[in-house]
Design a protein around this motif. Structure first.
Motif, mmCIF file in Angstrom:
data_model
loop_
_atom_site.group_PDB
_atom_site.id
_atom_site.type_symbol
_atom_site.label_atom_id
_atom_site.label_comp_id
_atom_site.label_asym_id
_atom_site.label_seq_id
_atom_site.Cartn_x
_atom_site.Cartn_y
_atom_site.Cartn_z
ATOM 1 N N ASN A 169 -9.391 10.222 7.738
ATOM 2 C CA ASN A 169 -9.070 9.391 6.573
ATOM 3 C C ASN A 169 -7.615 8.941 6.597
ATOM 4 O O ASN A 169 -7.190 8.135 5.767
ATOM 5 C CB ASN A 169 -9.375 10.133 5.273
ATOM 6 N N ALA A 170 -6.828 9.456 7.550
ATOM 7 C CA ALA A 170 -5.442 9.017 7.733
ATOM 8 C C ALA A 170 -5.291 8.225 9.025
ATOM 9 O O ALA A 170 -4.575 7.229 9.073
ATOM 10 C CB ALA A 170 -4.496 10.211 7.740
ATOM 11 N N LYS A 218 -1.164 18.291 6.212
ATOM 12 C CA LYS A 218 -2.022 17.322 5.533
ATOM 13 C C LYS A 218 -1.465 15.929 5.760
ATOM 14 O O LYS A 218 -0.245 15.745 5.901
ATOM 15 C CB LYS A 218 -2.079 17.621 4.036
ATOM 16 N N TRP A 220 -1.986 11.549 4.636
ATOM 17 C CA TRP A 220 -2.589 10.534 3.779
ATOM 18 C C TRP A 220 -1.962 9.181 4.092
ATOM 19 O O TRP A 220 -0.998 9.092 4.859
ATOM 20 C CB TRP A 220 -2.427 10.895 2.306
ATOM 21 N N ARG A 221 -2.495 8.133 3.497
ATOM 22 C CA ARG A 221 -2.025 6.777 3.758
ATOM 23 C C ARG A 221 -1.519 6.123 2.480
ATOM 24 O O ARG A 221 -1.969 6.447 1.380
ATOM 25 C CB ARG A 221 -3.146 5.914 4.359
ATOM 26 N N HIS A 222 -0.601 5.175 2.680
ATOM 27 C CA HIS A 222 -0.164 4.295 1.603
ATOM 28 C C HIS A 222 -0.012 2.878 2.152
ATOM 29 O O HIS A 222 0.130 2.683 3.367
ATOM 30 C CB HIS A 222 1.164 4.749 0.992
ATOM 31 N N GLN A 294 1.013 11.432 -4.325
ATOM 32 C CA GLN A 294 -0.430 11.266 -4.112
ATOM 33 C C GLN A 294 -1.193 11.180 -5.432
ATOM 34 O O GLN A 294 -2.414 11.376 -5.457
ATOM 35 C CB GLN A 294 -0.978 12.433 -3.282
ATOM 36 N N GLU A 299 -0.649 4.555 -5.356
ATOM 37 C CA GLU A 299 -0.744 3.373 -4.493
ATOM 38 C C GLU A 299 -0.272 2.120 -5.223
ATOM 39 O O GLU A 299 0.442 1.288 -4.652
ATOM 40 C CB GLU A 299 -2.164 3.187 -3.974
#
Length: 410
Positions: A169-170, A218, A220-222, A294, A299
């Motif tokens: 998911n990243a 961990k 994640w995306r932005h 997060q 976002e």
């Protein structure tokens, strides 16, 4: 006719006798040649405090890069696989041909396609592997979980000390993770182990920024798909007078360059992150606190916090120094430019006809700016689809502007 000939001869004589304005072609400090690459094509460089130089050689940019993905420069023209030969040699190769279509292998303990290297203040070499090699015919395969990863090597013991596989998911299967910067400040995460920031430049268009909590492991995306991380439509440039169009896969029509967010650089001790887009001339930034957030509105807030600093030339990688200067290549001007956030200006720092596609840069403790010239626009991925590179590729260095030093967040 005789009269015309006489006038023409007169004009030629006049031109020969006069001094007319011309482009000098060179300015700034002279280039010092550090290393000549007669084998594999390099793309990224990092230098530790001891002056050891490390480079990456992506199999996703050149399918001939199969001997090693990371090496230490051990002489003017010699390189040694780093941290060892074994980790650079995935069993059976980097491509899994048992899937259809073929995919990158899922080994998290071998290098598959290393796109970036960076040395942190603890003297660890961070290695960004996106897991997407090219097939021999030039097709870029998708990644499998385990292939995309961040690897840290202690450059004193030369041992791998940390491997962080990046979740799907990243790091999407069609992501092209490109550059990495490390911020080890203990107050920015609960784990106090710092954060890695990564660009996704994928030509498939799923561009964004990837954030990795090093301690929690961990990611994640932005800014996924946001305008500021994507290539401009119909973006055109030339390097050394040669038109640069992109060829997505062998035999396909050529396109405008779709490559997204690529180079990264910090200012203000890591509080602000800058990035460039290969298919654009614009420079962008954001306060890093927005990227680490997060929350449910994170976002929306991140997109609203992006700052457009205007055009800085056509470039690939970025580098930063203690003056808060951001260094960027300027392909079309055979130059390296400097963006000064204090007044928002862009200036030419060094020009030389040997400068073309400046891929990656690094600042050493001795206050030198190192940069790689690898003729990337002449690979088969670009128009006309043939390999037009002329070896050797070159690593140069010049003194930094105004005595700028390497900054702690790297």
């Amino acid at each position: 006719m005789k009269a015309f000939a006489a006038v023409f001869v007169g004009l030629c004589a006049l031109a020969g006798a006069q001094t007319v304005a011309q482009d000098p072609g060179r300015s700034g400090p002279p280039l010092e040649t550090v290393h000549l690459f007669y084998g594999q094509m390099p793309n990224a460089v990092a230098v530790n405090k001891a002056g050891r130089i490390f480079c990456s050689y992506p199999s996703g940019l050149d399918h001939n890069n199969t001997a090693f993905q990371v090496a230490e420069l051990t002489g003017n023209t010699t390189e040694t696989p780093y941290p060892n030969a074994a980790i650079n040699s995935p069993p059976g190769g980097a491509i899994n041909y048992t899937t259809y279509p073929p995919t990158g292998v899922n080994y998290n303990n071998y290098f598959i396609n290393v796109m970036s290297v960076a040395v942190d203040p603890l003297e660890r070499l961070w290695i960004l592997d996106n897991g997407r090699p090219l097939t021999p015919n030039g097709t870029l395969v998708e990644a499998s979980y385990g292939g995309p990863k961040l690897v840290a090597v202690n450059t004193t013991s030369n041992q791998v000390v940390l491997t962080i596989p990046l979740p799907t998911n990243a790091a999407y299967p069609d992501s092209y993770l490109n550059d990495v910067r490390i911020d080890l400040r203990p107050n920015i995460t609960a784990s106090a182990k710092g954060v890695a920031y990564i660009t996704d430049s994928s030509s498939e268009g799923r561009n964004g920024l990837v954030i990795v909590d090093i301690g929690a492991q961990k990611a994640w995306r932005h800014l996924d798909g946001f305008t500021a991380v994507r290539a401009q439509q119909q973006f055109f440039r030339q390097v050394w007078g040669e038109p640069v169009y992109y060829i997505e896969s062998p035999g396909q029509p050529y396109l405008y360059d779709p490559t997204g967010a690529d180079g990264l650089g910090f200012t203000n001790d890591g509080d602000v992150l800058y990035w460039s887009v290969t298919g654009s001339r614009y420079l962008y930034s954001i306060e890093t606190s927005y990227l680490r957030n997060q929350g449910k509105a994170s976002e929306v807030r991140a997109q609203a916090a992006v700052v457009n600093h205007g055009q800085k030339g056509s470039s690939d990688g970025l580098m930063q120094d203690t003056n808060n200067y951001i260094y960027a290549g300027s392909f079309e001007q055979n130059a390296i430019n400097v963006f000064n956030p204090a007044n928002g200006s862009v200036s030419t720092y060094v020009r030389d006809p040997r400068i073309g596609w400046t891929d990656s840069m690094w600042i050493s403790n001795e206050k030198y700016l190192y940069f790689i010239e690898n003729q990337l626009w002449r690979t088969p991925t670009y128009y006309p689809g043939t390999d037009r590179r002329v070896k050797p590729y070159t690593l140069y260095r010049v003194p930094t502007a105004d005595g700028g030093s390497r900054v702690s967040p790297m």
